[in-house]
Motif scaffolding. Structure first.
Motif, mmCIF file in Angstrom:
data_model
loop_
_atom_site.group_PDB
_atom_site.id
_atom_site.type_symbol
_atom_site.label_atom_id
_atom_site.label_comp_id
_atom_site.label_asym_id
_atom_site.label_seq_id
_atom_site.Cartn_x
_atom_site.Cartn_y
_atom_site.Cartn_z
ATOM 1 N N ILE A 125 0.863 -1.196 0.000
ATOM 2 C CA ILE A 125 0.000 0.000 0.000
ATOM 3 C C ILE A 125 0.894 1.239 0.000
ATOM 4 N N ALA A 154 -1.960 5.037 -4.274
ATOM 5 C CA ALA A 154 -2.879 6.010 -3.669
ATOM 6 C C ALA A 154 -3.922 6.428 -4.713
ATOM 7 N N GLY A 185 -8.538 3.551 -0.301
ATOM 8 C CA GLY A 185 -7.826 2.880 0.785
ATOM 9 C C GLY A 185 -8.757 2.171 1.752
ATOM 10 N N GLY A 189 -7.542 -1.107 0.287
ATOM 11 C CA GLY A 189 -6.464 -1.236 1.273
ATOM 12 C C GLY A 189 -6.922 -2.082 2.450
ATOM 13 N N VAL A 193 -5.597 -5.751 3.893
ATOM 14 C CA VAL A 193 -5.085 -5.928 5.262
ATOM 15 C C VAL A 193 -5.828 -7.067 5.962
ATOM 16 N N THR A 204 3.167 2.352 3.407
ATOM 17 C CA THR A 204 3.712 3.693 3.638
ATOM 18 C C THR A 204 2.553 4.672 3.587
ATOM 19 N N SER A 206 0.187 7.685 6.365
ATOM 20 C CA SER A 206 0.086 8.472 7.592
ATOM 21 C C SER A 206 0.160 7.560 8.823
ATOM 22 N N VAL A 209 -3.402 6.121 9.630
ATOM 23 C CA VAL A 209 -3.833 4.932 8.887
ATOM 24 C C VAL A 209 -2.928 3.748 9.236
ATOM 25 N N VAL A 213 -4.043 0.024 10.173
ATOM 26 C CA VAL A 213 -3.531 -1.153 9.448
ATOM 27 C C VAL A 213 -3.010 -2.184 10.451
ATOM 28 N N GLU A 227 5.901 2.370 7.293
ATOM 29 C CA GLU A 227 6.753 3.551 7.110
ATOM 30 C C GLU A 227 5.809 4.742 7.171
ATOM 31 N N LEU A 228 5.865 5.493 8.286
ATOM 32 C CA LEU A 228 4.822 6.476 8.578
ATOM 33 C C LEU A 228 5.369 7.904 8.577
ATOM 34 N N CYS A 261 8.233 12.370 3.799
ATOM 35 C CA CYS A 261 8.281 11.902 5.187
ATOM 36 C C CYS A 261 9.627 12.221 5.828
HETATM 37 O O1 TXE Z 1 -2.345 9.236 3.669
HETATM 38 P P1 TXE Z 1 -3.034 7.857 3.955
HETATM 39 P P2 TXE Z 1 -2.983 10.513 2.924
HETATM 40 C C1 TXE Z 1 0.902 11.781 5.881
HETATM 41 C C2 TXE Z 1 1.002 13.251 5.595
HETATM 42 C C3 TXE Z 1 -0.266 13.535 4.874
HETATM 43 C C4 TXE Z 1 -1.226 12.627 5.575
HETATM 44 C C5 TXE Z 1 -2.447 12.225 4.819
HETATM 45 O O2 TXE Z 1 1.070 13.972 6.798
HETATM 46 O O3 TXE Z 1 -0.666 14.870 4.964
HETATM 47 O O4 TXE Z 1 -0.463 11.482 5.847
HETATM 48 O O5 TXE Z 1 -2.109 11.675 3.545
HETATM 49 C C6 TXE Z 1 -4.237 3.914 1.839
HETATM 50 N N1 TXE Z 1 -6.545 0.644 5.060
HETATM 51 N N2 TXE Z 1 1.588 10.967 4.901
HETATM 52 O O6 TXE Z 1 -4.397 10.750 3.344
HETATM 53 O O7 TXE Z 1 -4.493 8.039 4.068
HETATM 54 C C7 TXE Z 1 -4.425 5.058 0.874
HETATM 55 O O8 TXE Z 1 -5.357 4.719 -0.120
HETATM 56 C C8 TXE Z 1 -5.563 0.435 4.193
HETATM 57 C C9 TXE Z 1 2.925 10.604 5.218
HETATM 58 O O9 TXE Z 1 -2.760 10.325 1.511
HETATM 59 O O10 TXE Z 1 -2.270 7.236 5.067
HETATM 60 C C10 TXE Z 1 -3.021 5.245 0.341
HETATM 61 O O11 TXE Z 1 -2.752 4.274 -0.662
HETATM 62 N N3 TXE Z 1 -5.054 1.392 3.399
HETATM 63 C C11 TXE Z 1 3.460 9.555 4.345
HETATM 64 C C12 TXE Z 1 -2.155 4.972 1.577
HETATM 65 O O12 TXE Z 1 -2.994 4.213 2.455
HETATM 66 C C13 TXE Z 1 -5.553 2.629 3.505
HETATM 67 C C14 TXE Z 1 3.009 9.534 2.936
HETATM 68 C C15 TXE Z 1 -1.684 6.237 2.314
HETATM 69 O O13 TXE Z 1 -2.789 7.053 2.580
HETATM 70 C C16 TXE Z 1 -6.599 2.919 4.406
HETATM 71 C C17 TXE Z 1 1.626 9.911 2.777
HETATM 72 C C18 TXE Z 1 -7.100 1.855 5.210
HETATM 73 N N4 TXE Z 1 -8.058 2.041 6.115
HETATM 74 C C19 TXE Z 1 0.991 10.627 3.734
HETATM 75 N N5 TXE Z 1 -6.894 4.227 4.308
HETATM 76 C C20 TXE Z 1 4.932 9.356 4.415
HETATM 77 N N6 TXE Z 1 5.406 9.000 5.593
HETATM 78 O O14 TXE Z 1 5.633 9.463 3.433
HETATM 79 C C21 TXE Z 1 -6.080 4.753 3.371
HETATM 80 N N7 TXE Z 1 -5.268 3.780 2.877
#
Ligand code: TXE
Length: 447
Positions: A125, A154, A185, A189, A193, A204, A206, A209, A213, A227-228, A261
């Protein structure tokens, strides 16, 4: 049918159907069916096939960079470099196939061997900030270990993953080994899971999320690598080469418009040189070229979406030291922004994921370490000093997975990458990533 948008123009560049639970289950079933044959491919042949993916990525750099630039708003020069890294990652894991192996362990009464076994079907993911790069960090080691893959990009940035899947087939990797499912997701996603036939999730995204997971993975005792988020410190001591540190600092936080990140979004500066450093930093930030991502000279593009721009702007509410310029017209632009803060301010506590850096003074080495570690995150960071012993002392004291001394670079195909604390666990890249895509089996034979 959701629209895929270019964040620099706000134009729709593609329209893709959303997959749901049924399509996800079908992809998992295909990956499961492909697993026995793929794990049986000889190491030499598996390495050769993965290397072909690398050379096809190299042959298609311009197209992949254009896709990534248009879909994420990345400056084209940076996008090209990222695609170059994707090729290097596949080269690295092609070379790693027959170098990640078991041991013989001296025991009484027999021989003892360990084997590295693939896990089976792995769910990968991926977020929108480095879509192709982060996909390669997971697909490369997963394939090298003999797993089959369901990759979920994403929602906002599915295009490069789809093109990668075509190149994987062109390389000769059998159908079903790499599957891509495009969808929300919460649906696709979440299903990956929870799915009983998925052995591991490489995630990888937030921290929020990531937490869900981890909870959902508990149902099937699924392996996870997370990786958050991050809130990394760029620590500048008075004895550093201030000019060099200040010239580099903007790129450590404004690269990819801060949607990184590893962004060193807390710039900690020793109080005795704070004013001088702030002056140098403002000058360097003024020089960051913000604009059309298709222009070769551009260094920073727009944010990913208007919704994300609203979130980023909520962090800027005073003590602004510098605000850069942005293009007029369409696009989700946000200026390079420097704010003066304390480590207790929201801008210093939460991941902004935009081009906003917080400058924070510190008194001495002990104070620097205390402030740098005063965060729930622990992903990356930098230390600027001309004193080698201090650099090593501070490097050992910082609670973070990836550090650079007199540099802001974070990732290389051959070195481990991942976080401490709430930045996640497990390591990507390097030989360490292979541990996360294989299981150790111990076999004892009485002699
Ligand atoms: O991330 P999400 P978002 C942080 C960053 C950003 C914030 C929100 O601060 O502003 O997160 O970004 C999938 N079960 N980072 O909303 O939602 C989703 O479809 C399984 C830091 O885009 O975490 C996508 O493919 N999967 C980070 C992936 O998870 C799920 C990079 C990430 O989405 C899910 C990105 C679920 N319930 C954002 N819900 C970094 N560390 O680089 C969503 N997803």
């Amino acid at each position: 049918m959701p629209a895929v948008v270019n964040p620099a123009t706000e134009q729709t560049i593609a329209q893709l159907p959303d997959a749901g639970v049924e399509e996800t289950d079908a992809a998992v079933a295909r990956a499961k069916a492909a697993f026995p044959a793929w794990r049986a491919v000889s190491p030499t042949d598996r390495a050769r096939l993965i290397r072909r993916v690398a050379t096809l990525v190299e042959a298609n750099v311009e197209e992949l960079a254009r896709i990534e630039s248009q879909n994420v708003g990345k400056p084209i020069g940076g996008a090209r470099a990222e695609v170059g890294m994707v090729a290097q990652v596949f080269h690295f894991y092609a070379g790693a196939v027959d170098k990640h192996h078991g041991q013989t362990i001296p025991v009484a009464g027999g021989v003892d061997l360990t084997f590295r076994e693939p896990l089976g079907v792995v769910g990968l993911i991926v977020p929108w900030n480095f879509p192709l790069n982060i996909a390669s960090w997971k697909v490369g080691p997963a394939l090298a270990c003999g797993n089959t893959v369901v990759l979920k990009p994403a929602e906002l940035t599915p295009l490069s993953a789809l093109r990668l899947a075509e190149l994987v087939l062109e390389a000769g990797i059998p159908e079903g080994v790499v599957n891509v499912v495009v969808g929300p997701g919460r649906v696709v996603g979440q299903r990956l899971v929870e799915h009983a036939d998925v052995a591991k999730i490489g995630f990888t995204g937030s921290t929020e999320v990531g937490r869900s997971v981890m909870q959902a993975a508990a149902g099937t005792i699924k392996r996870v690598t997370l990786e958050l988020g991050g809130k990394s410190a760029n620590v500048v001591f008075a004895d550093a080469d201030l000019e060099q540190a200040a010239a580099s600092a903007p790129y450590a936080v404004f690269d990819n418009a801060g949607q990184d990140c590893c962004a060193r979004s807390r710039i900690l500066v020793e109080r005795s040189v704070y004013d001088r450093f702030a002056e140098l930093l403002v000058d360097a930030t003024r020089n960051v070229k913000v604009g059309d991502p298709q222009d070769e000279a551009t260094e920073m593009g727009p944010l990913i979406s208007s919704q994300h721009r609203e979130t980023v702007s909520s962090f800027v509410d005073g003590n602004t030291l510098f605000t850069g310029a942005t293009p007029s017209g369409p696009g989700f632009w946000f200026p390079c922004t420097l704010v003066e803060a304390t480590n207790d301010d929201r801008v210093a506590r939460e991941e902004v994921f935009g081009p906003v850096a917080a400058l924070i003074p510190f008194a001495d080495e002990e104070d620097a370490v205390r402030i740098a570690n005063d965060t729930p995150y622990g992903l990356s960071g930098s230390i600027w000093t001309e004193n080698g012993a201090r650099a090593m002392r501070v490097a050992r004291a910082l609670e973070t997975g990836v550090l650079s001394i007199n540099s802001n670079a974070s990732v290389r195909p051959s070195t481990p990458f991942g976080g401490f604390k709430q930045s996640g666990f497990g390591r990507e890249l390097g030989m360490q990533a292979l541990d996360g895509y294989s299981e150790v089996k111990n076999v004892y034979m009485a002699t």
